[in-house]
Design a protein around this motif. Structure first.
Motif, PDB file in Angstrom:
ATOM      1  N   ALA A  94     -14.189  18.145 -68.069  1.00 12.53           N
ATOM      2  CA  ALA A  94     -14.729  19.507 -67.983  1.00 12.53           C
ATOM      3  C   ALA A  94     -13.821  20.338 -67.091  1.00 12.53           C
ATOM      4  O   ALA A  94     -13.269  19.832 -66.108  1.00 12.53           O
ATOM      5  N   PHE A  95     -13.648  21.619 -67.441  1.00 11.04           N
ATOM      6  CA  PHE A  95     -12.849  22.554 -66.664  1.00 11.04           C
ATOM      7  C   PHE A  95     -13.697  23.752 -66.283  1.00 11.04           C
ATOM      8  O   PHE A  95     -14.610  24.144 -67.022  1.00 11.04           O
ATOM      9  N   SER A  96     -13.373  24.385 -65.155  1.00  9.65           N
ATOM     10  CA  SER A  96     -14.158  25.529 -64.693  1.00  9.65           C
ATOM     11  C   SER A  96     -13.829  26.803 -65.447  1.00  9.65           C
ATOM     12  O   SER A  96     -14.570  27.782 -65.371  1.00  9.65           O
ATOM     13  N   SER A  97     -12.687  26.831 -66.162  1.00 14.41           N
ATOM     14  CA  SER A  97     -12.312  28.032 -66.906  1.00 14.41           C
ATOM     15  C   SER A  97     -11.463  27.642 -68.102  1.00 14.41           C
ATOM     16  O   SER A  97     -10.828  26.573 -68.124  1.00 14.41           O
ATOM     17  N   GLU A  98     -11.435  28.533 -69.107  1.00  8.81           N
ATOM     18  CA  GLU A  98     -10.621  28.289 -70.293  1.00  8.81           C
ATOM     19  C   GLU A  98      -9.132  28.339 -69.955  1.00  8.81           C
ATOM     20  O   GLU A  98      -8.325  27.607 -70.521  1.00  8.81           O
ATOM     21  N   GLU A  99      -8.753  29.266 -69.015  1.00 10.89           N
ATOM     22  CA  GLU A  99      -7.354  29.376 -68.635  1.00 10.89           C
ATOM     23  C   GLU A  99      -6.834  28.069 -68.030  1.00 10.89           C
ATOM     24  O   GLU A  99      -5.726  27.624 -68.338  1.00 10.89           O
ATOM     25  N   LEU A 100      -7.657  27.445 -67.181  1.00 13.47           N
ATOM     26  CA  LEU A 100      -7.252  26.182 -66.576  1.00 13.47           C
ATOM     27  C   LEU A 100      -7.137  25.086 -67.619  1.00 13.47           C
ATOM     28  O   LEU A 100      -6.194  24.286 -67.592  1.00 13.47           O
ATOM     29  N   ALA A 101      -8.072  25.045 -68.563  1.00 10.63           N
ATOM     30  CA  ALA A 101      -8.022  24.032 -69.615  1.00 10.63           C
ATOM     31  C   ALA A 101      -6.766  24.191 -70.469  1.00 10.63           C
ATOM     32  O   ALA A 101      -6.099  23.206 -70.812  1.00 10.63           O
ATOM     33  N   ALA A 102      -6.418  25.478 -70.785  1.00 12.49           N
ATOM     34  CA  ALA A 102      -5.218  25.707 -71.586  1.00 12.49           C
ATOM     35  C   ALA A 102      -3.962  25.326 -70.811  1.00 12.49           C
ATOM     36  O   ALA A 102      -3.002  24.780 -71.372  1.00 12.49           O
ATOM     37  N   GLY A 103      -3.957  25.594 -69.504  1.00 11.38           N
ATOM     38  CA  GLY A 103      -2.784  25.275 -68.702  1.00 11.38           C
ATOM     39  C   GLY A 103      -2.605  23.795 -68.457  1.00 11.38           C
ATOM     40  O   GLY A 103      -1.479  23.315 -68.310  1.00 11.38           O
ATOM     41  N   MET A 104      -3.702  23.038 -68.385  1.00 14.46           N
ATOM     42  CA  MET A 104      -3.602  21.607 -68.104  1.00 14.46           C
ATOM     43  C   MET A 104      -3.170  20.817 -69.321  1.00 14.46           C
ATOM     44  O   MET A 104      -2.525  19.788 -69.202  1.00 14.46           O
ATOM     45  N   THR A 135       0.622  16.652 -67.186  1.00 19.89           N
ATOM     46  CA  THR A 135       0.323  17.564 -68.288  1.00 19.89           C
ATOM     47  C   THR A 135       1.452  17.475 -69.292  1.00 19.89           C
ATOM     48  O   THR A 135       2.437  16.760 -69.091  1.00 19.89           O
ATOM     49  N   GLY A 136       1.327  18.237 -70.357  1.00 21.01           N
ATOM     50  CA  GLY A 136       2.382  18.229 -71.358  1.00 21.01           C
ATOM     51  C   GLY A 136       3.669  18.848 -70.864  1.00 21.01           C
ATOM     52  O   GLY A 136       4.732  18.627 -71.442  1.00 21.01           O
ATOM     53  N   LYS A 137       3.595  19.640 -69.786  1.00 24.06           N
ATOM     54  CA  LYS A 137       4.776  20.335 -69.260  1.00 24.06           C
ATOM     55  C   LYS A 137       5.189  19.833 -67.887  1.00 24.06           C
ATOM     56  O   LYS A 137       5.923  20.505 -67.177  1.00 24.06           O
ATOM     57  N   GLY A 138       4.717  18.695 -67.493  1.00 21.01           N
ATOM     58  CA  GLY A 138       5.060  18.172 -66.177  1.00 21.01           C
ATOM     59  C   GLY A 138       3.829  17.654 -65.465  1.00 21.01           C
ATOM     60  O   GLY A 138       3.038  16.900 -66.029  1.00 21.01           O
ATOM     61  N   SER A 139       3.637  18.063 -64.211  1.00 17.94           N
ATOM     62  CA  SER A 139       2.473  17.631 -63.447  1.00 17.94           C
ATOM     63  C   SER A 139       1.941  18.796 -62.636  1.00 17.94           C
ATOM     64  O   SER A 139       2.673  19.735 -62.311  1.00 17.94           O
ATOM     65  N   VAL A 140       0.638  18.729 -62.314  1.00 12.91           N
ATOM     66  CA  VAL A 140      -0.041  19.783 -61.567  1.00 12.91           C
ATOM     67  C   VAL A 140      -0.678  19.148 -60.338  1.00 12.91           C
ATOM     68  O   VAL A 140      -1.339  18.107 -60.451  1.00 12.91           O
ATOM     69  N   PRO A 141      -0.504  19.723 -59.133  1.00 12.39           N
ATOM     70  CA  PRO A 141      -1.131  19.148 -57.936  1.00 12.39           C
ATOM     71  C   PRO A 141      -2.635  19.394 -57.932  1.00 12.39           C
ATOM     72  O   PRO A 141      -3.096  20.540 -58.014  1.00 12.39           O
ATOM     73  N   ILE A 142      -3.408  18.313 -57.856  1.00 12.60           N
ATOM     74  CA  ILE A 142      -4.870  18.392 -57.855  1.00 12.60           C
ATOM     75  C   ILE A 142      -5.388  17.581 -56.669  1.00 12.60           C
ATOM     76  O   ILE A 142      -4.894  16.486 -56.384  1.00 12.60           O
ATOM     77  N   LEU A 143      -6.385  18.112 -55.961  1.00 15.27           N
ATOM     78  CA  LEU A 143      -7.035  17.392 -54.872  1.00 15.27           C
ATOM     79  C   LEU A 143      -8.299  16.749 -55.431  1.00 15.27           C
ATOM     80  O   LEU A 143      -9.240  17.447 -55.829  1.00 15.27           O
ATOM     81  N   PHE A 144      -8.321  15.400 -55.509  1.00 11.12           N
ATOM     82  CA  PHE A 144      -9.403  14.680 -56.169  1.00 11.12           C
ATOM     83  C   PHE A 144     -10.261  13.924 -55.155  1.00 11.12           C
ATOM     84  O   PHE A 144      -9.780  13.446 -54.128  1.00 11.12           O
ATOM     85  N   SER A 145     -11.554  13.799 -55.493  1.00 10.94           N
ATOM     86  CA  SER A 145     -12.473  12.900 -54.812  1.00 10.94           C
ATOM     87  C   SER A 145     -13.389  12.291 -55.869  1.00 10.94           C
ATOM     88  O   SER A 145     -13.655  12.922 -56.901  1.00 10.94           O
ATOM     89  N   THR A 146     -13.849  11.068 -55.635  1.00  9.13           N
ATOM     90  CA  THR A 146     -14.657  10.369 -56.632  1.00  9.13           C
ATOM     91  C   THR A 146     -16.043  10.054 -56.074  1.00  9.13           C
ATOM     92  O   THR A 146     -16.223   9.923 -54.852  1.00  9.13           O
TER      93      THR A 146
END
Length: 468
Positions: free
Chosen positions: A43-53, A97-108
């Motif tokens: 799930a993504f918080s926005s369509e723009e983020l989903a398209a970019g990821m 991602t398809g264009k490289g990598s994106v920095p994400i801060l994750f917690s589980t």
């Protein structure tokens, strides 16, 4: 982490759809993982983020296989923490991602008793962009500061080279705050003597007339030039005054002009000893002095380092005026030259005429010139070796360490070599122990606390209680 006190009562009958909405709203990106670490939903918080990821192909794959290679140990560690029911920690993960990598801060976090895990992610790209803008702003400030410093140096140089006496006064007290070299010679006083009141430089009734003129200048902002007679030598000068403000202070710029063709006009010293062209053009400063330490000649590099306008301003002056602590370093250098011969790599500081300071190394030699000895001083600026933050230039390998030979002293090379070896040993121990800190500490004969201190020092891995 502090949980809700009564979630069953406060949250009511929260179904899966409502839980999905809450999870989506709580993170920029959310991953639902099964007990094997496989991605089952996204799930993504926005369509723009989903398209970019560009999350195509994530479903059904292990989460660790969708991130950059350097982030896989972090993903495995987060999944182990969930399995062990340890407190969740935020970790920096480079999500592929398809264009490289994106920095994400994750917690589980565990989702129920079926082994499901929810990974909450926060997009760090806006923070990275902000940091980049901050760096660019700092660089712009540094460039502006350098331009301001160069402009001030040019102003100081012009002020000192002006052939007419020029003084800067405090508008309220008429005390002399600054005077150029021509004014110092005219009044027969050293630049470092106590500040004098400007009207006291004139004879007899001229003092009152000067005071009246400057009082009118403060009141109206302008004053007519007037003739006045100097107390020191009785010569007549034309006094011109201009008001200006600097840092909320009222100042007055005063210029003294001799009558056309007067023989007493300021004559600057012009004696200049010719030097070899090679020595004149080398980037290191070179100075020749008399046995008493007074400068006979100096090359262009020394003139620049001492923030002078010309060599004439240095000739006849004692070298210790710009060198180290007055009366200390110069005495040590000349004593060694007389008793032991050449001096090599003597470390001290050089003070510029307008306040700049730099770390220098001096090599000196004594030479007989027919009538007696003279001393030659080669002065090298080593500021570029000592002003950079040590950690910013710390070598990470033997090859990088070898590049520092000739740029830093031996004791610093030994310290850097020790750091390189210690870092390599810690990295090797962590690799052999599978990133198990306790096992690595035991291999190295260290306590866990000591290992954590060294990990923090070298920036290795993620430490307990810190973000990954």
């Amino acid at each position: 982490m502090k949980a809700f006190k009564a979630p069953k009562t406060s949250l009511g009958d929260l179904d899966a759809e409502a839980a999905a909405i809450l999870i989506t709203a709580a993170a920029d990106i959310a991953l639902i993982l099964d007990e094997h670490g496989m991605i089952r939903d996204i799930a993504f918080s926005s369509e723009e983020l989903a398209a970019g990821m560009g999350e195509e192909g994530w479903l059904g794959r292990r989460w660790a296989d969708t991130v950059a290679e350097d982030s896989r140990p972090k993903v495995e560690a987060m999944l182990r923490d969930v399995a062990d029911r340890s407190l969740p920690r935020w970790r920096h993960v480079n999500q592929g991602t398809g264009k490289g990598s994106v920095p994400i801060l994750f917690s589980t976090a565990r989702a129920g008793e079926g082994g499901r895990v929810v990974a909450f992610g926060r997009d760090l790209r806006p923070l990275s962009a902000l940091q980049q803008r901050l760096v660019e702003a700092q660089q712009s400030i540094d460039r502006d500061y350098a331009r301001l410093r160069h402009a001030e140096t040019r102003y100081r140089m012009l002020f000192q080279l002006w052939t007419e006496p020029v003084l800067v006064l405090d508008a309220a007290t008429l005390a002399v705050l600054e005077a150029n070299r021509a004014a110092d010679q005219l009044f027969g006083r050293a630049r470092r003597r106590a500040v004098r009141v400007f009207p006291d430089l004139f004879a007899g009734t001229m003092r009152e007339r000067i005071q009246v003129m400057l009082a009118g200048l403060r009141a109206t902002g302008r004053a007519e030039d007037m003739q006045a007679v100097l107390r020191e030598d009785g010569r007549e000068v034309l006094v011109s005054a201009t008001p200006f403000r600097q840092e909320n202070a009222s100042l007055v710029l005063v210029r003294l002009t001799y009558r056309q063709g007067e023989a007493g006009a300021v004559v600057l010293p012009r004696a200049k000893s010719k030097m070899l062209r090679l020595i004149e053009s080398v980037p290191d400063a070179f100075v020749v002095t008399e046995p008493d330490g007074r400068i006979v000649t100096a090359n262009a590099a020394f003139v620049e380092m001492a923030q002078l306008g010309a060599e004439d301003q240095a000739v006849g002056q004692p070298l210790e005026r710009w060198l180290g602590q007055p009366g200390v370093e110069m005495e040590v250098l000349t004593a060694n030259l007389r008793q032991r011969g050449p001096v090599r790599l003597f470390a001290t500081t050089l003070r510029g005429e307008y306040g700049a300071r730099m770390e220098v190394e001096i090599s000196a030699v004594s030479v007989m010139n027919g009538t007696g000895p003279c001393f030659g001083f080669a002065i090298r600026d080593i500021g570029t070796r000592v002003t950079m933050p040590a950690r910013a230039r710390a070598p990470r390998s033997v090859e990088q360490l070898s590049e520092l030979i000739g740029q830093v002293p031996l004791k610093d090379l030994v310290r850097e070599a020790t750091d390189v070896i210690e870092r390599l040993c810690i990295e090797a121990a962590l690799e052999l122990a599978g990133d198990n800190r306790a096992s690595a500490a035991e291999m190295l004969g260290l306590s866990r606390q000591s290992l954590y201190v060294k990990l923090r020092r070298y920036g290795l891995g993620d430490l307990p209680g810190e973000m990954g």
